[in-house]
Scaffold this motif. Structure first.
Motif, PDB file in Angstrom:
ATOM      1  N   ASN A  73      -7.351   1.850 -20.850  1.00  0.00           N
ATOM      2  CA  ASN A  73      -8.391   2.866 -21.055  1.00  0.00           C
ATOM      3  C   ASN A  73      -9.506   2.429 -21.992  1.00  0.00           C
ATOM      4  N   ARG A  74      -9.308   1.337 -22.740  1.00  0.00           N
ATOM      5  CA  ARG A  74     -10.393   0.885 -23.629  1.00  0.00           C
ATOM      6  C   ARG A  74     -10.216  -0.606 -23.941  1.00  0.00           C
ATOM      7  N   LEU A  89     -10.103  -4.567 -24.189  1.00  0.00           N
ATOM      8  CA  LEU A  89      -9.915  -5.659 -23.216  1.00  0.00           C
ATOM      9  C   LEU A  89      -9.280  -5.169 -21.921  1.00  0.00           C
ATOM     10  N   ARG A  97      -1.786   5.762 -21.966  1.00  0.00           N
ATOM     11  CA  ARG A  97      -0.945   6.862 -22.471  1.00  0.00           C
ATOM     12  C   ARG A  97      -1.413   8.214 -21.993  1.00  0.00           C
ATOM     13  N   ASP A 130       3.728   5.453 -21.841  1.00  0.00           N
ATOM     14  CA  ASP A 130       3.654   5.046 -23.245  1.00  0.00           C
ATOM     15  C   ASP A 130       4.606   3.870 -23.369  1.00  0.00           C
ATOM     16  N   ILE A 131       4.071   2.696 -23.669  1.00  0.00           N
ATOM     17  CA  ILE A 131       4.957   1.521 -23.627  1.00  0.00           C
ATOM     18  C   ILE A 131       5.969   1.501 -24.780  1.00  0.00           C
ATOM     19  N   ASN A 179      -1.040  -5.893 -21.762  1.00  0.00           N
ATOM     20  CA  ASN A 179      -2.197  -5.966 -22.662  1.00  0.00           C
ATOM     21  C   ASN A 179      -2.089  -5.006 -23.845  1.00  0.00           C
ATOM     22  N   TYR A 232       2.205  -7.232 -36.973  1.00  0.00           N
ATOM     23  CA  TYR A 232       1.576  -7.627 -35.702  1.00  0.00           C
ATOM     24  C   TYR A 232       1.904  -9.078 -35.379  1.00  0.00           C
ATOM     25  N   LYS A 281       4.067 -10.372 -32.264  1.00  0.00           N
ATOM     26  CA  LYS A 281       3.440 -11.171 -31.201  1.00  0.00           C
ATOM     27  C   LYS A 281       4.129 -12.536 -31.062  1.00  0.00           C
ATOM     28  N   VAL A 307     -12.363 -10.692 -30.339  1.00  0.00           N
ATOM     29  CA  VAL A 307     -13.210  -9.916 -29.427  1.00  0.00           C
ATOM     30  C   VAL A 307     -13.616  -8.572 -30.042  1.00  0.00           C
ATOM     31  N   THR A 312     -13.704  -5.182 -30.122  1.00  0.00           N
ATOM     32  CA  THR A 312     -13.048  -3.975 -29.601  1.00  0.00           C
ATOM     33  C   THR A 312     -12.650  -3.170 -30.838  1.00  0.00           C
TER      34      THR A 312
HETATM   35  P1  NDP Z   1      -7.661  -1.995 -28.609  1.00  0.00           P
HETATM   36  O1  NDP Z   1      -7.096  -1.503 -29.895  1.00  0.00           O
HETATM   37  O2  NDP Z   1      -9.110  -1.884 -28.361  1.00  0.00           O
HETATM   38  O3  NDP Z   1      -6.877  -1.310 -27.387  1.00  0.00           O
HETATM   39  C1  NDP Z   1      -5.478  -1.247 -27.421  1.00  0.00           C
HETATM   40  C2  NDP Z   1      -4.994  -0.609 -26.139  1.00  0.00           C
HETATM   41  O4  NDP Z   1      -3.549  -0.554 -26.213  1.00  0.00           O
HETATM   42  C3  NDP Z   1      -5.493   0.823 -25.964  1.00  0.00           C
HETATM   43  O5  NDP Z   1      -5.726   1.060 -24.594  1.00  0.00           O
HETATM   44  C4  NDP Z   1      -4.308   1.647 -26.450  1.00  0.00           C
HETATM   45  O6  NDP Z   1      -4.228   2.941 -25.866  1.00  0.00           O
HETATM   46  C5  NDP Z   1      -3.170   0.787 -25.908  1.00  0.00           C
HETATM   47  N1  NDP Z   1      -1.890   1.143 -26.510  1.00  0.00           N
HETATM   48  C6  NDP Z   1      -1.511   1.030 -27.806  1.00  0.00           C
HETATM   49  N2  NDP Z   1      -0.264   1.519 -27.959  1.00  0.00           N
HETATM   50  C7  NDP Z   1       0.150   1.936 -26.728  1.00  0.00           C
HETATM   51  C8  NDP Z   1       1.326   2.547 -26.245  1.00  0.00           C
HETATM   52  N3  NDP Z   1       2.365   2.826 -27.042  1.00  0.00           N
HETATM   53  N4  NDP Z   1       1.423   2.830 -24.917  1.00  0.00           N
HETATM   54  C9  NDP Z   1       0.386   2.558 -24.091  1.00  0.00           C
HETATM   55  N5  NDP Z   1      -0.764   2.005 -24.496  1.00  0.00           N
HETATM   56  C10 NDP Z   1      -0.881   1.702 -25.806  1.00  0.00           C
HETATM   57  O7  NDP Z   1      -7.197  -3.525 -28.500  1.00  0.00           O
HETATM   58  P2  NDP Z   1      -7.846  -4.771 -27.738  1.00  0.00           P
HETATM   59  O8  NDP Z   1      -8.400  -4.341 -26.454  1.00  0.00           O
HETATM   60  O9  NDP Z   1      -8.675  -5.510 -28.693  1.00  0.00           O
HETATM   61  O10 NDP Z   1      -6.535  -5.656 -27.521  1.00  0.00           O
HETATM   62  C11 NDP Z   1      -5.939  -5.881 -26.261  1.00  0.00           C
HETATM   63  C12 NDP Z   1      -4.913  -6.987 -26.408  1.00  0.00           C
HETATM   64  O11 NDP Z   1      -5.540  -8.178 -26.910  1.00  0.00           O
HETATM   65  C13 NDP Z   1      -3.792  -6.665 -27.401  1.00  0.00           C
HETATM   66  O12 NDP Z   1      -2.585  -7.161 -26.888  1.00  0.00           O
HETATM   67  C14 NDP Z   1      -4.189  -7.424 -28.647  1.00  0.00           C
HETATM   68  O13 NDP Z   1      -3.090  -7.755 -29.452  1.00  0.00           O
HETATM   69  C15 NDP Z   1      -4.842  -8.652 -28.050  1.00  0.00           C
HETATM   70  N6  NDP Z   1      -5.761  -9.344 -28.954  1.00  0.00           N
HETATM   71  C16 NDP Z   1      -6.976  -8.782 -29.264  1.00  0.00           C
HETATM   72  C17 NDP Z   1      -7.840  -9.469 -30.094  1.00  0.00           C
HETATM   73  C18 NDP Z   1      -9.193  -8.947 -30.436  1.00  0.00           C
HETATM   74  O14 NDP Z   1      -9.919  -9.642 -31.184  1.00  0.00           O
HETATM   75  N7  NDP Z   1      -9.605  -7.776 -29.947  1.00  0.00           N
HETATM   76  C19 NDP Z   1      -7.487 -10.774 -30.688  1.00  0.00           C
HETATM   77  C20 NDP Z   1      -6.183 -11.256 -30.293  1.00  0.00           C
HETATM   78  C21 NDP Z   1      -5.377 -10.554 -29.454  1.00  0.00           C
HETATM   79  P3  NDP Z   1      -4.696   4.294 -26.672  1.00  0.00           P
HETATM   80  O15 NDP Z   1      -6.154   4.461 -26.394  1.00  0.00           O
HETATM   81  O16 NDP Z   1      -3.844   5.356 -26.062  1.00  0.00           O
HETATM   82  O17 NDP Z   1      -4.416   4.054 -28.125  1.00  0.00           O
END
Ligand code: NDP
Length: 256
Positions: A15-16, A18, A39, A66-67, A95, A178, A182, A211, A213
């Motif tokens: 939903n948001r 990456l 979620r 919800d993972i 992701n 974290y 990971k 990135v 985000t």
């Molecule tokens: P965001 O925080 O922007 O988005 C996280 C996403 O994970 C949201 O859609 C959130 O949903 C979802 N999420 C979190 N908890 C749950 C749950 N229990 N069940 C379902 N969905 C869940 O993160 P990014 O897009 O930046 O990150 C994406 C991936 O990339 C992650 O694995 C992160 O570790 C990895 N990453 C990102 C980096 C970066 O610089 N951005 C760097 C290195 C790795 P909700 O809206 O409901 O909270």
């Protein structure tokens, strides 16, 4: 992204950030079915995803789970399975993740549990519940070897899971739960690649770069478009040789 043409894919945390960008680019790559898992598909944070589903009717399906809750993963897999048909699921992208900002000296039991539930146990149960559909896709492909358009699990990891990079990270390192979770996800990649090798399902960990985000903050060096373009290029080129490995969004091997 011709390699992913006609594939079916499921992305968690769609939903948001990456995950959302990955859904957009999988559509540009002409994936035949894109399951966008989050979620709260009906909530305010999923409006862009709902708009995509309206625009790509019959291609994008919103999936609720919800993972951190294995029973909701199971329910979502049953729903997706009923929509997939004999060709199964080609690409599963783990992701979704959380980033509790605590150090080794401040992390609570709850911070550690939350990080492990979402970042390791969640992806494990996503893989297990969707495995029948990945196996179906591998069988249905009729092609030898491994590829992401046959059957693949992509675990989105991070450079802060790399044990050899931790000593050079800033002090005190504020992402302790974290980073450890990971590193556990990376071990899950190695096990998945080993245990699903006979099914010809590949598995890899990818670091997306830093990135912009909600998680990466506005200070990050990459935008989501560049990161996901790179990751999909890498994903589209994977073979059995890379399975069980850890690379970044440019395809460079990451140190464990
Ligand atoms: P965001 O925080 O922007 O988005 C996280 C996403 O994970 C949201 O859609 C959130 O949903 C979802 N999420 C979190 N908890 C749950 C749950 N229990 N069940 C379902 N969905 C869940 O993160 P990014 O897009 O930046 O990150 C994406 C991936 O990339 C992650 O694995 C992160 O570790 C990895 N990453 C990102 C980096 C970066 O610089 N951005 C760097 C290195 C790795 P909700 O809206 O409901 O909270």
């Amino acid at each position: 992204m011709a390699a992913l043409n006609a594939c079916s894919a499921l992305v968690t945390g769609a939903n948001r950030g990456l995950g959302l960008e990955m859904v957009k680019q999988l559509l540009e790559a002409h994936c035949s079915k894109v399951f966008a898992a989050c979620r709260d598909p009906d909530g305010p944070n999923s409006e862009v995803l709902r708009e995509l589903a309206r625009k790509h009717l019959g291609v994008v399906t919103l999936v609720k789970h919800d993972i951190a809750d294995p029973s909701s993963i199971k329910e979502s897999a049953e729903k997706v399975g009923s929509l997939l048909g004999e060709k199964g699921l080609n690409l599963l992208v783990n992701n979704a993740a959380i980033l509790p900002q605590k150090t080794m000296l401040t992390a609570t039991v709850e911070d550690m549990h939350n990080a492990f539930n979402t970042n390791v146990i969640g992806p494990l149960f996503v893989i297990r519940e969707y495995l029948p559909y990945l196996r179906a896709a591998a069988k249905a492909s009729g092609k030898p070897g491994m590829s992401s358009c046959k059957a693949a699990v992509i675990n989105i990891s991070t450079d802060s899971a790399s044990m050899s990079m931790i000593p050079s990270m800033k002090d005190p390192f504020p992402f302790f739960p974290y980073s450890i979770s990971k590193a556990g996800l990376n071990m899950l990649t190695v096990y998945t690649a080993r245990d699903l090798k006979a099914d010809e399902i590949l598995c890899i960990s990818i670091h997306p770069g830093w990135v912009r985000t909600d998680m990466g903050t506005n200070e990050a060096t990459l935008d989501t478009r560049e990161s996901v373009e790179g990751m999909l290029r890498v994903i589209g080129s994977l073979t059995e040789k890379e399975s069980g490995g850890f690379v970044d969004y440019t395809g460079k091997t990451m140190p464990w």
